[in-house]
Design an enzyme around this catalytic site. Structure first.
Site, PDB file in Angstrom:
ATOM      1  CG  ASP A  83      29.833 -33.372  12.146  1.00  0.00           C
ATOM      2  OD1 ASP A  83      30.681 -32.641  11.748  1.00  0.00           O
ATOM      3  OD2 ASP A  83      28.591 -32.681  12.640  1.00  0.00           O
ATOM      4  CG  ASP A 105      24.438 -33.074  12.614  1.00  0.00           C
ATOM      5  OD1 ASP A 105      24.472 -32.111  13.041  1.00  0.00           O
ATOM      6  OD2 ASP A 105      22.819 -33.136  11.998  1.00  0.00           O
ATOM      7  CG  ASP A 129      28.937 -29.452  13.325  1.00  0.00           C
ATOM      8  OD1 ASP A 129      29.990 -28.869  12.416  1.00  0.00           O
ATOM      9  OD2 ASP A 129      27.780 -30.096  13.022  1.00  0.00           O
TER      10      ASP A 129
END
Length: 624
Positions: free
Chosen positions: A511, A507, A315
């Site tokens: 996610d 995080d 991410d």
């Protein structure tokens, strides 16, 4: 007293040793028949008990390796080698004791976390200015959000809190692995589990005990301790061929020599302790080593997957970047002022959990702008929020989301690390808020290290717009970017990413689905409990990306140690069995020699506690 506890802790070892002593006394007292009967009865009882356990294992779908031990005990009794049979029982019981002792050694860092769990808190009942007599000790579970707590010198912070004292020093090594004390100032967050320095301080509780950082870590440690799945898989993988080879060698020795004693002499060297004990010890040691490095691996089963990881996805916000965007500029449009755009956007963002929302709110407050009451607030995951602010409709989010409502939202040209929040007020495009979220300094090193050590594909999955995502990806060395994704899109991409196993690092609440769906989900959990931490297989306790490389390196080192211990143990056993086929190793001596092999493999398995040699990357930093 210590030895008395040891005797009671391992009754099978103690009883077998006493039986062996009694048999020896009877044999030397010219009572061989009595000696043989005592040994036979005891060993037969152990055989029956072991067979019952084997049947239970088979009913659970697991074919165990105890068949070798049972066959060896039966064979030695059948040929009159009752002393050897007793030594085999003692060896197996001693192996279980060795596993327990080595396991406690391997768990030392895991257990250290559990042993330091806060249990009591000092609640200041007289207010901020209350003296010592106004402090009341309560169980940590009774602390409520907002309570003022006194933390005395060298005490553990009981719950997550905000520091009220001017400044303080805390040892956070059990949380982050950082060996040096850290300085905290008034208003800074202090996590439970940190150890206060030399001065008493006051803090205000921000989370209940069950929701605090340290208690979340303890829960993860309990889950890690209870996992034994990879050990079972490893044992199953070698059990049938090792059993078959052992029985073939023993049968061949019997057939060639014509002496059934030879069968027993070979088989006593085939006990499978390297599989049943060394492998579990290695995995426990790996879990412990990871905890020491600030990484909690929730399940032992994850170690084997993590050791073989072949592709990785990250991410962006809060993972490859710090996740704390700072305001760069407000660019108003349509006749609105910069302060008006920022104030209305921050007011609408009051009910959003996205990291950009927090930054917009903080930027407005820093400018002295009050947050206005908002109603009818709603959030569309990864797209934006809408709310009614003083009766005026406000939308904040991605350009496409805002454009769908206003008909226009000109995309901004962004520099590396910048992100934009587009704002509409009264159904008209009102302007853009530009924020900058710098890449973590250790991110390029981690990405490069993964590629250099066998991870052939590294990608970025993010809900941010393409320009922002691409700028960060270029800065950290990722060339495959998937931007403007919804949580479902991330799950679909993760399912199709090849080669496998696939690791996802992220995080935040958005996610959680992709972390749960990936082969290995890694959550950046340094800022407290999140849905991502609950869904992940691995939780990074430091606010840094470098521990991701630590986790992979430790997993590889652990699996390598476990497999080597198994290989060395089996190799030595087979070599010794081949020698025993010639008849030069008596059954009793063979059982004792096999015990030395067991001890050697268990000691080798403890090497998983050591640092892996392959980590070469930037040092993790815990601050931005």
């Amino acid at each position: 007293m210590k030895y008395v506890r040891w005797i009671w802790a391992y009754p099978l070892v103690t009883t077998t040793a006493l039986v062996l002593l009694a048999v020896g006394v009877l044999a030397t007292s010219e009572l061989p028949d009595a000696a043989r009967w005592v040994a036979t009865v005891w060993v037969a009882g152990v055989i029956v008990w072991t067979l019952v356990g084997m049947v239970r294992d088979v009913l659970r779908g697991h074919v165990g390796l105890d068949v070798l031990a049972v066959t060896a005990m039966i064979a030695t009794l059948a040929v009159g080698e009752y002393l050897a049979a007793l030594v085999i029982v003692l060896m197996l019981a001693g192996g279980a004791a060795l596993e327990d002792i080595a396991g406690r050694r391997a768990r030392r860092d895991l257990r250290a976390l559990l042993d330091r769990s806060p249990r009591t808190a000092h609640v200041v009942t007289g207010g901020w200015s209350g003296a010592v007599e106004s402090v009341k000790d309560v169980p940590v579970d009774e602390v409520a959000v907002g309570d003022i707590l006194l933390v005395r010198p060298a005490e553990i912070v009981p719950v997550d809190a905000v520091l009220l004292s001017a400044d303080a020093e805390f040892d956070e090594s059990s949380l982050t692995g950082e060996s040096l004390p850290v300085q905290r100032s008034e208003g800074d967050e202090v996590f439970s589990g940190a150890i206060n320095g030399s001065r008493a301080v006051r803090v205000r509780a921000t989370r209940r005990s069950a929701d605090s950082q340290y208690q979340q870590i303890v829960a993860l440690v309990h889950a890690a301790e209870s996992s034994r799945a990879p050990v079972v898989r490893l044992a199953d993988r070698f059990a049938v061929p090792f059993t078959a080879v052992s029985l073939v060698l023993a049968g061949t020795a019997w057939a060639i020599s014509g002496d059934p004693v030879r069968f027993a002499e070979v088989l006593v060297l085939a006990t499978p302790c390297p599989l049943l004990i060394a492998a579990p010890v290695a995995f426990l040691a790996g879990l412990s080593r990871a905890a020491k490095a600030g990484v909690i691996i929730k399940s032992g089963a994850v170690i084997e997957q993590l050791a073989r990881v072949s592709s990785a996805a990250f991410d962006k916000t809060g993972t490859l970047t710090w996740g704390r965007p700072a305001l760069v500029a407000v660019r108003p449009a349509g006749g609105f002022t910069a302060d008006e755009v920022l104030q209305f956007a921050a007011s609408a963002e009051q009910y959003s959990t996205h990291v950009l929302a927090e930054s917009v709110r903080r930027a407005a407050l820093d400018r002295g702008l009050d947050l206005l009451p908002a109603t009818d607030a709603s959030e569309e995951a990864t797209n934006g929020v809408t709310a009614s602010v003083q009766g005026r409709p406000v939308t904040v989010g991605k350009p496409a989301y805002v454009a769908a409502l206003t008909g226009t939202a000109a995309r901004e040209t962004l520099d590396a690390g910048q992100a934009a929040a587009y704002v509409a007020i009264d159904g008209r495009f009102a302007g853009t808020i530009i924020l900058a979220d710098d890449p973590r300094p250790d991110a390029p090193g981690v990405v490069a290290w993964l590629r250099e050590t066998g991870v052939s594909r590294v990608a970025m999955f993010t809900g941010d717009v393409g320009a922002t995502a691409q700028s960060v990806a270029t800065a950290v060395g990722i060339d495959e970017v998937h931007a403007e994704l919804l949580p479902g899109d991330k799950v679909e991409l993760a399912a199709g990413l090849q080669p496998r196993p696939m690791m996802m690092v992220g995080d935040g609440v958005n996610d959680a689905p992709v972390l749960a769906a990936s082969d290995i989900g890694v959550a950046m959990g340094a800022r407290g409990a999140t849905a991502a931490g609950d869904a992940a297989d691995v939780v990074i306790l430091l606010d840094a990306l470098a521990p991701v490389a630590d986790a992979v390196a430790i997993a590889r080192h652990t699996l390598r140690v476990a497999l080597t211990a198994i290989g060395v143990g089996i190799g030595l056993s087979i070599a010794l069995m081949i020698v025993a086929m010639t008849g030069v190793i008596p059954a009793v001596a063979g059982a004792l020699i096999q015990e030395l092999v067991d001890v050697a493999t268990i000691l080798y398995a403890l090497r998983a506690l050591g640092a892996p040699r392959e980590v070469a990357r930037p040092t993790a930093s815990s601050s931005g």
